[in-house]
Design a protein around this motif. Structure first.
Motif, PDB file in Angstrom:
ATOM      1  N   ILE A 135       0.806  -1.210   0.000  1.00  0.00           N
ATOM      2  CA  ILE A 135       0.000   0.000   0.000  1.00  0.00           C
ATOM      3  C   ILE A 135       0.851   1.276   0.000  1.00  0.00           C
ATOM      4  O   ILE A 135       0.457   2.304  -0.526  1.00  0.00           O
ATOM      5  N   GLU A 136       2.049   1.215   0.559  1.00  0.00           N
ATOM      6  CA  GLU A 136       2.919   2.389   0.622  1.00  0.00           C
ATOM      7  C   GLU A 136       3.964   2.420  -0.493  1.00  0.00           C
ATOM      8  O   GLU A 136       4.890   3.216  -0.452  1.00  0.00           O
ATOM      9  N   LYS A 137       3.824   1.588  -1.479  1.00  0.00           N
ATOM     10  CA  LYS A 137       4.820   1.476  -2.549  1.00  0.00           C
ATOM     11  C   LYS A 137       4.401   2.234  -3.801  1.00  0.00           C
ATOM     12  O   LYS A 137       3.248   2.605  -3.971  1.00  0.00           O
ATOM     13  N   ASN A 138       5.373   2.432  -4.690  1.00  0.00           N
ATOM     14  CA  ASN A 138       5.143   3.040  -5.995  1.00  0.00           C
ATOM     15  C   ASN A 138       5.268   1.968  -7.067  1.00  0.00           C
ATOM     16  O   ASN A 138       6.266   1.249  -7.106  1.00  0.00           O
ATOM     17  N   ILE A 139       4.271   1.897  -7.932  1.00  0.00           N
ATOM     18  CA  ILE A 139       4.284   0.941  -9.038  1.00  0.00           C
ATOM     19  C   ILE A 139       4.293   1.724 -10.347  1.00  0.00           C
ATOM     20  O   ILE A 139       3.425   2.556 -10.581  1.00  0.00           O
ATOM     21  N   ALA A 140       5.288   1.428 -11.201  1.00  0.00           N
ATOM     22  CA  ALA A 140       5.363   2.061 -12.520  1.00  0.00           C
ATOM     23  C   ALA A 140       4.850   1.088 -13.566  1.00  0.00           C
ATOM     24  O   ALA A 140       5.247  -0.079 -13.597  1.00  0.00           O
ATOM     25  N   PHE A 141       3.964   1.568 -14.421  1.00  0.00           N
ATOM     26  CA  PHE A 141       3.477   0.833 -15.580  1.00  0.00           C
ATOM     27  C   PHE A 141       4.100   1.494 -16.807  1.00  0.00           C
ATOM     28  O   PHE A 141       3.814   2.658 -17.079  1.00  0.00           O
ATOM     29  N   VAL A 142       4.948   0.762 -17.525  1.00  0.00           N
ATOM     30  CA  VAL A 142       5.537   1.288 -18.753  1.00  0.00           C
ATOM     31  C   VAL A 142       4.769   0.644 -19.897  1.00  0.00           C
ATOM     32  O   VAL A 142       4.930  -0.545 -20.174  1.00  0.00           O
ATOM     33  N   VAL A 143       3.911   1.441 -20.500  1.00  0.00           N
ATOM     34  CA  VAL A 143       2.937   0.892 -21.442  1.00  0.00           C
ATOM     35  C   VAL A 143       2.761   1.825 -22.647  1.00  0.00           C
ATOM     36  O   VAL A 143       3.578   2.704 -22.883  1.00  0.00           O
ATOM     37  N   HIS A 144       1.677   1.647 -23.347  1.00  0.00           N
ATOM     38  CA  HIS A 144       1.379   2.353 -24.590  1.00  0.00           C
ATOM     39  C   HIS A 144       0.394   3.487 -24.342  1.00  0.00           C
ATOM     40  O   HIS A 144      -0.358   3.472 -23.363  1.00  0.00           O
ATOM     41  N   GLY A 145       0.365   4.424 -25.281  1.00  0.00           N
ATOM     42  CA  GLY A 145      -0.570   5.540 -25.171  1.00  0.00           C
ATOM     43  C   GLY A 145      -2.006   5.085 -25.057  1.00  0.00           C
ATOM     44  O   GLY A 145      -2.770   5.581 -24.220  1.00  0.00           O
ATOM     45  N   GLY A 146      -2.405   4.133 -25.895  1.00  0.00           N
ATOM     46  CA  GLY A 146      -3.778   3.627 -25.841  1.00  0.00           C
ATOM     47  C   GLY A 146      -4.092   2.931 -24.539  1.00  0.00           C
ATOM     48  O   GLY A 146      -5.204   3.058 -24.001  1.00  0.00           O
ATOM     49  N   THR A 147      -3.133   2.202 -23.996  1.00  0.00           N
ATOM     50  CA  THR A 147      -3.322   1.508 -22.722  1.00  0.00           C
ATOM     51  C   THR A 147      -3.572   2.521 -21.614  1.00  0.00           C
ATOM     52  O   THR A 147      -4.484   2.359 -20.791  1.00  0.00           O
ATOM     53  N   ILE A 148      -2.785   3.574 -21.595  1.00  0.00           N
ATOM     54  CA  ILE A 148      -2.952   4.634 -20.600  1.00  0.00           C
ATOM     55  C   ILE A 148      -4.329   5.286 -20.746  1.00  0.00           C
ATOM     56  O   ILE A 148      -5.043   5.494 -19.758  1.00  0.00           O
ATOM     57  N   MET A 149      -4.729   5.573 -21.975  1.00  0.00           N
ATOM     58  CA  MET A 149      -6.024   6.216 -22.203  1.00  0.00           C
ATOM     59  C   MET A 149      -7.172   5.324 -21.752  1.00  0.00           C
ATOM     60  O   MET A 149      -8.141   5.809 -21.152  1.00  0.00           O
ATOM     61  N   ALA A 150      -7.075   4.021 -22.002  1.00  0.00           N
ATOM     62  CA  ALA A 150      -8.128   3.090 -21.586  1.00  0.00           C
ATOM     63  C   ALA A 150      -8.252   3.055 -20.063  1.00  0.00           C
ATOM     64  O   ALA A 150      -9.357   3.115 -19.510  1.00  0.00           O
ATOM     65  N   ILE A 151      -7.124   2.954 -19.384  1.00  0.00           N
ATOM     66  CA  ILE A 151      -7.128   2.889 -17.914  1.00  0.00           C
ATOM     67  C   ILE A 151      -7.681   4.177 -17.319  1.00  0.00           C
ATOM     68  O   ILE A 151      -8.553   4.149 -16.445  1.00  0.00           O
ATOM     69  N   LEU A 152      -7.188   5.308 -17.803  1.00  0.00           N
ATOM     70  CA  LEU A 152      -7.616   6.578 -17.207  1.00  0.00           C
ATOM     71  C   LEU A 152      -9.051   6.932 -17.539  1.00  0.00           C
ATOM     72  O   LEU A 152      -9.739   7.544 -16.725  1.00  0.00           O
ATOM     73  N   GLU A 153      -9.521   6.536 -18.715  1.00  0.00           N
ATOM     74  CA  GLU A 153     -10.929   6.788 -19.027  1.00  0.00           C
ATOM     75  C   GLU A 153     -11.827   6.071 -18.020  1.00  0.00           C
ATOM     76  O   GLU A 153     -12.790   6.642 -17.517  1.00  0.00           O
ATOM     77  N   LYS A 154     -11.498   4.834 -17.707  1.00  0.00           N
ATOM     78  CA  LYS A 154     -12.360   4.058 -16.805  1.00  0.00           C
ATOM     79  C   LYS A 154     -12.239   4.500 -15.353  1.00  0.00           C
ATOM     80  O   LYS A 154     -13.241   4.665 -14.666  1.00  0.00           O
ATOM     81  N   TYR A 155     -11.036   4.693 -14.864  1.00  0.00           N
ATOM     82  CA  TYR A 155     -10.850   4.867 -13.433  1.00  0.00           C
ATOM     83  C   TYR A 155     -10.766   6.302 -12.957  1.00  0.00           C
ATOM     84  O   TYR A 155     -10.885   6.563 -11.768  1.00  0.00           O
ATOM     85  N   SER A 156     -10.573   7.256 -13.849  1.00  0.00           N
ATOM     86  CA  SER A 156     -10.528   8.644 -13.400  1.00  0.00           C
ATOM     87  C   SER A 156     -11.929   9.223 -13.305  1.00  0.00           C
ATOM     88  O   SER A 156     -12.151  10.195 -12.605  1.00  0.00           O
ATOM     89  N   HIS A 157     -12.871   8.661 -14.061  1.00  0.00           N
ATOM     90  CA  HIS A 157     -14.292   9.037 -13.999  1.00  0.00           C
ATOM     91  C   HIS A 157     -14.587  10.488 -14.389  1.00  0.00           C
ATOM     92  O   HIS A 157     -15.646  10.993 -14.075  1.00  0.00           O
ATOM     93  N   ASN A 158     -13.658  11.160 -15.045  1.00  0.00           N
ATOM     94  CA  ASN A 158     -13.978  12.554 -15.364  1.00  0.00           C
ATOM     95  C   ASN A 158     -13.572  13.004 -16.765  1.00  0.00           C
ATOM     96  O   ASN A 158     -13.782  14.153 -17.111  1.00  0.00           O
ATOM     97  N   LYS A 159     -12.971  12.141 -17.564  1.00  0.00           N
ATOM     98  CA  LYS A 159     -12.593  12.500 -18.925  1.00  0.00           C
ATOM     99  C   LYS A 159     -12.798  11.295 -19.828  1.00  0.00           C
ATOM    100  O   LYS A 159     -12.859  10.166 -19.372  1.00  0.00           O
ATOM    101  N   SER A 160     -12.845  11.576 -21.133  1.00  0.00           N
ATOM    102  CA  SER A 160     -13.018  10.478 -22.076  1.00  0.00           C
ATOM    103  C   SER A 160     -11.662   9.990 -22.595  1.00  0.00           C
ATOM    104  O   SER A 160     -10.618  10.598 -22.345  1.00  0.00           O
ATOM    105  N   PHE A 161     -11.694   8.897 -23.326  1.00  0.00           N
ATOM    106  CA  PHE A 161     -10.513   8.197 -23.829  1.00  0.00           C
ATOM    107  C   PHE A 161      -9.488   9.145 -24.450  1.00  0.00           C
ATOM    108  O   PHE A 161      -8.332   9.195 -24.026  1.00  0.00           O
ATOM    109  N   TYR A 162      -9.879   9.912 -25.446  1.00  0.00           N
ATOM    110  CA  TYR A 162      -8.932  10.749 -26.180  1.00  0.00           C
ATOM    111  C   TYR A 162      -8.468  11.977 -25.399  1.00  0.00           C
ATOM    112  O   TYR A 162      -7.496  12.625 -25.776  1.00  0.00           O
ATOM    113  N   ASP A 163      -9.141  12.300 -24.297  1.00  0.00           N
ATOM    114  CA  ASP A 163      -8.692  13.400 -23.443  1.00  0.00           C
ATOM    115  C   ASP A 163      -7.403  13.056 -22.705  1.00  0.00           C
ATOM    116  O   ASP A 163      -6.749  13.940 -22.159  1.00  0.00           O
ATOM    117  N   TRP A 164      -7.058  11.766 -22.660  1.00  0.00           N
ATOM    118  CA  TRP A 164      -5.901  11.312 -21.887  1.00  0.00           C
ATOM    119  C   TRP A 164      -4.667  11.050 -22.746  1.00  0.00           C
ATOM    120  O   TRP A 164      -3.742  10.369 -22.310  1.00  0.00           O
TER     121      TRP A 164
END
Length: 190
Positions: A135-164
Motif C-alpha cells: 500500500i505504501e509502494k510506488n508501481i510504474a506501468f511502462v505501457v502504450h498511449g492507448g493503454t494509458i487512455m483506456a485505464i484513465l478513461e475508466k478509473y478517473s471518472h472525469n474525462k473520455s478516452f482521447y482526453d488522456w
C-alpha cells in the motif's frame, strides 16, 4: 498505493505518425535520448507491456526486474497497422473509422471495447495483486498511449478516452483508492 503510468519512448513508427499497435518496434535513437533526458519518479515495482518499445523504456528508466503482462499491449490496429494518415486517408474503412470518433472496430483488428476491457482487467489484476501488501509502494506501468487512455478513461471518472493522450516518454502519477467494488484514481500531476 502510488501509480506511475509512463508511455514508452519514441519508435521510428511514432516519428512517422504510424499506427503502431502490435508491431514490435525497438525504440529509435531519438526515443532513447529523450527517455535518458527525463527524470522519472522512483518505483518499487515495474510493470510493462511485453512489446520491445516498453521493455526497453523500462530498462532505461529503472534498473530493476520488470514484470511483463501480455494484456497491457497496445491495440491491434488490424488493416491500419503500421500505416500513417497519408497512406490511409483515401481508404473508405479508415474514413468510416474516423467518423466513428475511433470507436469502430479496426478492420481485421481489435474493437475499442475489447481493447479497453483487456487493458483494464489487467490493470485491476496488478492492483489487486499488490494493493494490500504494498500500500505504501510506488508501481510504474511502462505501457502504450492507448493503454494509458483506456485505464484513465475508466478509473478517473472525469474525462473520455482521447482526453488522456500523452506524448512518448511522458508520465502521469496518481494514487489508487480501492473500496470493495471499485478502483478510483486521484491524479497527482498533469
Amino acid at each position: 498505493m502510488n501509480i506511475i503510468l509512463i508511455r514508452h519512448g519514441k519508435t521510428q513508427g511514432n516519428i512517422e505518425g504510424r499506427y503502431i499497435g502490435t508491431t514490435d518496434e525497438d525504440l529509435s535513437l531519438i526515443g532513447i535520448k529523450e527517455i535518458k533526458s527525463i527524470e522519472y519518479p522512483y518505483a518499487d515495482i515495474i510493470i510493462s507491456s511485453p512489446l520491445k518499445r516498453c521493455t526497453q523504456t523500462a530498462e532505461l528508466i529503472y534498473k530493476k526486474d520488470i514484470e511483463i503482462f501480455e494484456d497491457l499491449k497496445e491495440c491491434n490496429f488490424g488493416d491500419f497497422e503500421n500505416k500513417n494518415y497519408e497512406e490511409l486517408k483515401n481508404n473508405k474503412d479508415y474514413v468510416i473509422w474516423l467518423e466513428s470518433n475511433g470507436k469502430m472496430t479496426f478492420p481485421n483488428g481489435e474493437s475499442y471495447d475489447e481493447f479497453c476491457i483487456r487493458c483494464c482487467r489487467c490493470f485491476e489484476k496488478v492492483i489487486n495483486k499488490y494493493i494490500n501488501k504494498y500500500i505504501e509502494k510506488n508501481i510504474a506501468f511502462v505501457v502504450h498511449g492507448g493503454t494509458i487512455m483506456a485505464i484513465l478513461e475508466k478509473y478517473s471518472h472525469n474525462k473520455s478516452f482521447y482526453d488522456w493522450q500523452i506524448k512518448n516518454g511522458e508520465y502521469l502519477c496518481f494514487t489508487v483508492v480501492k473500496n470493495k467494488s471499485d478502483i478510483n484514481l486521484k491524479i497527482l500531476n498533469m
